[in-house]
Design an enzyme around this catalytic site. Structure first.
Site, PDB file in Angstrom:
ATOM      1  N   GLU A   1      -6.304   4.068  -5.887  1.00 31.15           N
ATOM      2  CA  GLU A   1      -7.568   4.277  -5.187  1.00 31.15           C
ATOM      3  C   GLU A   1      -7.989   5.702  -5.459  1.00 31.15           C
ATOM      4  OE1 GLU A   1      -7.745   5.403  -1.223  1.00 31.15           O
ATOM      5  OE2 GLU A   1      -9.591   4.379  -0.771  1.00 31.15           O
TER       6      GLU A   1
ATOM      7  N   ASP B   1      -2.902   4.848  -2.393  1.00 27.95           N
ATOM      8  CA  ASP B   1      -3.929   5.439  -1.535  1.00 27.95           C
ATOM      9  C   ASP B   1      -4.309   6.847  -2.013  1.00 27.95           C
ATOM     10  OD1 ASP B   1      -5.328   5.079   1.096  1.00 27.95           O
ATOM     11  OD2 ASP B   1      -4.275   6.957   1.529  1.00 27.95           O
TER      12      ASP B   1
ATOM     13  N   HIS C   1     -11.167  -2.477   3.624  1.00 29.15           N
ATOM     14  CA  HIS C   1     -11.060  -2.104   5.040  1.00 29.15           C
ATOM     15  C   HIS C   1     -11.814  -0.810   5.363  1.00 29.15           C
ATOM     16  CE1 HIS C   1      -8.170   0.223   2.877  1.00 29.15           C
ATOM     17  NE2 HIS C   1      -8.005   0.997   3.927  1.00 29.15           N
ATOM     18  N   ASP C   2     -12.328  -0.151   4.295  1.00 22.97           N
ATOM     19  CA  ASP C   2     -13.082   1.099   4.501  1.00 22.97           C
ATOM     20  C   ASP C   2     -14.581   0.904   4.358  1.00 22.97           C
ATOM     21  OD1 ASP C   2     -10.645   3.009   2.602  1.00 22.97           O
ATOM     22  OD2 ASP C   2     -10.753   2.621   4.758  1.00 22.97           O
TER      23      ASP C   2
ATOM     24  N   ASP D   1       0.859  -1.178   0.000  1.00 21.65           N
ATOM     25  CA  ASP D   1       0.000   0.000   0.000  1.00 21.65           C
ATOM     26  C   ASP D   1       0.903   1.239   0.000  1.00 21.65           C
ATOM     27  OD1 ASP D   1      -3.248   0.092   1.467  1.00 21.65           O
ATOM     28  OD2 ASP D   1      -2.274   1.703   0.346  1.00 21.65           O
TER      29      ASP D   1
HETATM   30  O1  TEU Z   1      -9.371   5.930   1.882  1.00 19.00           O
HETATM   31  C1  TEU Z   1      -9.761   7.063   1.138  1.00 19.00           C
HETATM   32  C2  TEU Z   1     -11.182   7.341   1.320  1.00 19.00           C
HETATM   33  O2  TEU Z   1     -11.800   7.962   0.535  1.00 19.00           O
HETATM   34  C3  TEU Z   1     -11.780   6.842   2.558  1.00 19.00           C
HETATM   35  O3  TEU Z   1     -11.802   7.949   3.402  1.00 19.00           O
HETATM   36  C4  TEU Z   1     -13.155   6.282   2.282  1.00 19.00           C
HETATM   37  O4  TEU Z   1     -13.782   6.956   1.264  1.00 19.00           O
HETATM   38  C5  TEU Z   1     -13.981   6.443   3.472  1.00 19.00           C
HETATM   39  O5  TEU Z   1     -13.202   6.004   4.541  1.00 19.00           O
HETATM   40  C6  TEU Z   1     -15.239   5.620   3.312  1.00 19.00           C
HETATM   41  O6  TEU Z   1     -15.863   5.547   4.561  1.00 19.00           O
HETATM   42  C7  TEU Z   1      -7.960   5.747   1.963  1.00 19.00           C
HETATM   43  C8  TEU Z   1      -7.716   4.529   2.837  1.00 19.00           C
HETATM   44  O7  TEU Z   1      -8.288   3.387   2.200  1.00 19.00           O
HETATM   45  C9  TEU Z   1      -8.359   4.801   4.170  1.00 19.00           C
HETATM   46  O8  TEU Z   1      -8.269   3.651   5.019  1.00 19.00           O
HETATM   47  C10 TEU Z   1      -7.630   5.968   4.813  1.00 19.00           C
HETATM   48  O9  TEU Z   1      -8.282   6.311   6.025  1.00 19.00           O
HETATM   49  C11 TEU Z   1      -7.627   7.195   3.883  1.00 19.00           C
HETATM   50  O10 TEU Z   1      -7.351   6.891   2.532  1.00 19.00           O
HETATM   51  C12 TEU Z   1      -6.529   8.150   4.325  1.00 19.00           C
HETATM   52  O11 TEU Z   1      -5.281   7.537   4.080  1.00 19.00           O
END
Ligand code: TEU
Ligand code: CA
Length: 556
Positions: free
Chosen positions: A255, A200, A328-329, A98
């Site tokens: 992403e 990311d 994970h989000d 990542d």
């Molecule tokens: O996520 C980017 C992002 O847009 C997230 O904030 C997501 O849309 C949101 O959490 C949905 O609920 C990336 C990573 O995947 C995330 O884990 C990190 O918190 C974020 O960037 C900051 O690095």
């Protein structure tokens, strides 16, 4: 048809904090991953996307990096990492790390230097601005994690930008010295044998000159038009490609919150030499209201299918789709788009069939292959995710919100739904740790766990294993053209995949009731030979799909 490993691969995402704890401190770690490589090999995945394992104070569980060149102490050592990589490669599994380079932790040495004085050589590694005359921040942008996207730093006498938490200052990608530092770091990991990067929020790295105010009537505006797919993002990604990526045999996925199809074609068109694929988010907003993810709204198959169809067609001949419903989000897909009660197994298999028979690279999130579900913790104290906790505080304190309504939003959309520990067996702490887990375990681990799944031939796990094996045997799943059937059916998503003389028909019932199926000609009368399905073949009726039934048939 130009073949490519990364188009034919199936990717498995590991969120290391919650995957497997080897030393009893309640936190997943690299040696825990090493102990589960045989499990991944049995599942048959080709690539592991490993969420960040670099040094971090864990304000955002590793997405706030304080040292890109060293492994987080809680996760283990560089020697453990090297042993894990060797173990993956020995099993024919590639490793995609990542890459979090839109921001660092505020504890990164660069930021410590940068904030120390306006003359410091690292000052312009970040985005500093004086506040407005009236004492307000430089602009009205809101953070993804509630509150303003600026924090006043008394030591530096200015504000710094943080699109995420206050401990995640945004890097200044307009600074060529910063870009070179990032490219050097990428080469360090690629030279160690890393096979690719998941990048990311990589489409946020270029901000509009002048950082103009965002739209919106409240004190916080939507700044996203000024930092999503910004003015120099393609220039920087092409430079990254030329300086680094093109020199290695790597797999890349960006992403990209807010990416459109038009932009995605530009990011992933091979001729442009940027990235290979992107994670788009449109389908992740299908159940969100105007105010965003926490405003729950009903979703329909019409809405979900329209979005997926648009992306299938939009990238059919230029670029490549990433296929996911979980990470994970995001909350667990069987709870969000399936049925985590009576039809948990069938609907988990149906959703898996969707992700593995649309055109694109499928991504499996840890536990998805077990049909793991969302969780409802008893109190807000059990929740750990900064996005959730910031929202809760903001809505309760600042807006005097309704706690019951806020908790309902957290139950449905909170990121901790995906971060409860992997459920390995029905023993203490689900076999995840011999200690106290950093976050509570879903109480349904007694019924839902890997040990049970691996020995049950009808489990979600074995269905995933069959889907993954099919992909290796039939290139039509990878390269076959997609064509939608039944565009208006309320419950059934039906489409074909065609490659040369081979044509497959996929029919998926997204409802918990039998659904009437009548196909247009020539499909209705075509001979159908079932390739895979989530119910017994004996009970198949030509004109009815059983609740959450998935059928993949070869036509002739
Ligand atoms: O996520 C980017 C992002 O847009 C997230 O904030 C997501 O849309 C949101 O959490 C949905 O609920 C990336 C990573 O995947 C995330 O884990 C990190 O918190 C974020 O960037 C900051 O690095
Ligand atoms: Ca541990």
């Amino acid at each position: 048809m130009e073949r490519a490993f990364w188009k034919e691969a199936v990717v498995y995402q590991i969120y290391p904090r919650s995957f497997m704890d080897s030393n009893g401190d309640g936190i997943g770690d690299l040696r825990g991953i090493i102990s589960k490589l045989d499990y991944l090999q049995e599942l048959g995945v080709d690539v592991v996307w490993l969420s960040p394992v670099y040094q971090s104070p864990n304000d955002d569980n590793g997405y706030d990096i304080s040292d890109y060149y060293n492994i987080m102490n809680e996760f283990g050592t560089m020697a453990d990492w090297e042993e894990m990589l060797e173990g993956m490669h020995r099993r024919g599994i590639k490793l995609m790390m990542d890459l979090v380079v839109n921001h660092t932790s505020d504890e990164h040495a660069w930021f410590v230097e940068s904030r120390s004085s306006k003359e410091n050589p690292y000052r312009d590694y970040y985005i500093w601005r004086p506040g407005k005359e009236d004492g307000r921040p430089p602009n009205n942008w809101g953070s993804f994690f509630s509150g303003p996207a600026w924090k006043k730093d008394e030591a530096a006498g200015e504000y710094y930008l943080h699109l995420f938490s206050t401990k995640q200052p945004d890097l200044n990608w307009d600074n060529p010295k910063l870009r070179t530092s990032i490219y050097d770091m990428m080469k360090f990991w690629l030279d160690k044998g890393v096979d690719g990067f998941r990048m990311d929020v990589i489409n946020l790295i270029s901000k509009v000159e002048g950082l103009p105010d965002g739209t919106g009537e409240g004190e916080l505006g939507d700044g996203s038009p000024h930092y999503m797919n910004g003015p120099h993002v393609h220039e920087y990604l092409h430079e990254m490609n030329q300086e680094v990526l093109s020199k290695y045999d790597v797999m890349t996925v960006g992403e990209m919150p807010g990416v459109t199809i038009e932009e995605a074609v530009k990011y992933t068109d091979a001729a442009r030499e940027e990235l290979q694929m992107v994670f788009q988010f449109e389908h992740m907003h299908v159940d969100a209201g105007e105010q965003g993810k926490w405003e729950l709204a009903p979703w329909t198959l019409h809405k979900l299918r329209d979005i997926l169809h648009k992306w299938q067609m939009g990238l059919q001949h230029h670029g490549w789709n990433s296929l996911y419903l979980n990470n994970h989000d995001q909350p667990r897909m069987v709870s969000r788009f399936g049925n985590d009660g009576e039809y948990r197994v069938q609907s988990a298999k149906m959703l898996a069939t969707l992700l593995h028979t649309l055109k694109g690279t499928p991504y499996i999130y840890q536990g998805e292959e077990l049909g793991m579900t969302n969780v409802k913790f008893g109190s807000i104290e059990e929740y750990k995710d900064i996005e959730t906790l910031n929202m809760y505080k903001d809505r309760m304190d600042r807006l005097g919100g309704d706690q019951k309504e806020i908790m309902e939003s957290i139950y449905a959309k909170g990121r901790d739904n995906a971060r409860t520990p992997m459920q390995w067996n029905d023993g203490p702490q689900a076999g995840f740790t011999s200690g106290t887990p950093w976050i509570s375990i879903n109480p349904n681990y007694k019924e839902i766990n890997a040990a049970q799944a691996v020995q049950d031939p009808d489990s979600v796990f074995h269905y995933y294993k069959q889907l993954i094996a099919l992909r290796k045997q039939h290139l039509v799943m990878v390269y076959g053209d997609y064509e939608l059937l039944l565009p208006d059916h309320e419950f059934i998503y039906a489409y074909t995949r065609t490659l040369d003389q081979e044509q497959w028909l996929i029919t998926l019932n997204f409802s918990g009731a039998p659904a009437f199926l009548e196909l247009p000609e020539p499909y209705e009368s075509a001979h159908k030979e079932r390739v895979i399905g989530n119910y017994s073949e004996a009970g198949m009726e030509p004109h009815f799909l059983r609740p959450y039934e998935a059928r993949v048939c070869r036509l002739s």
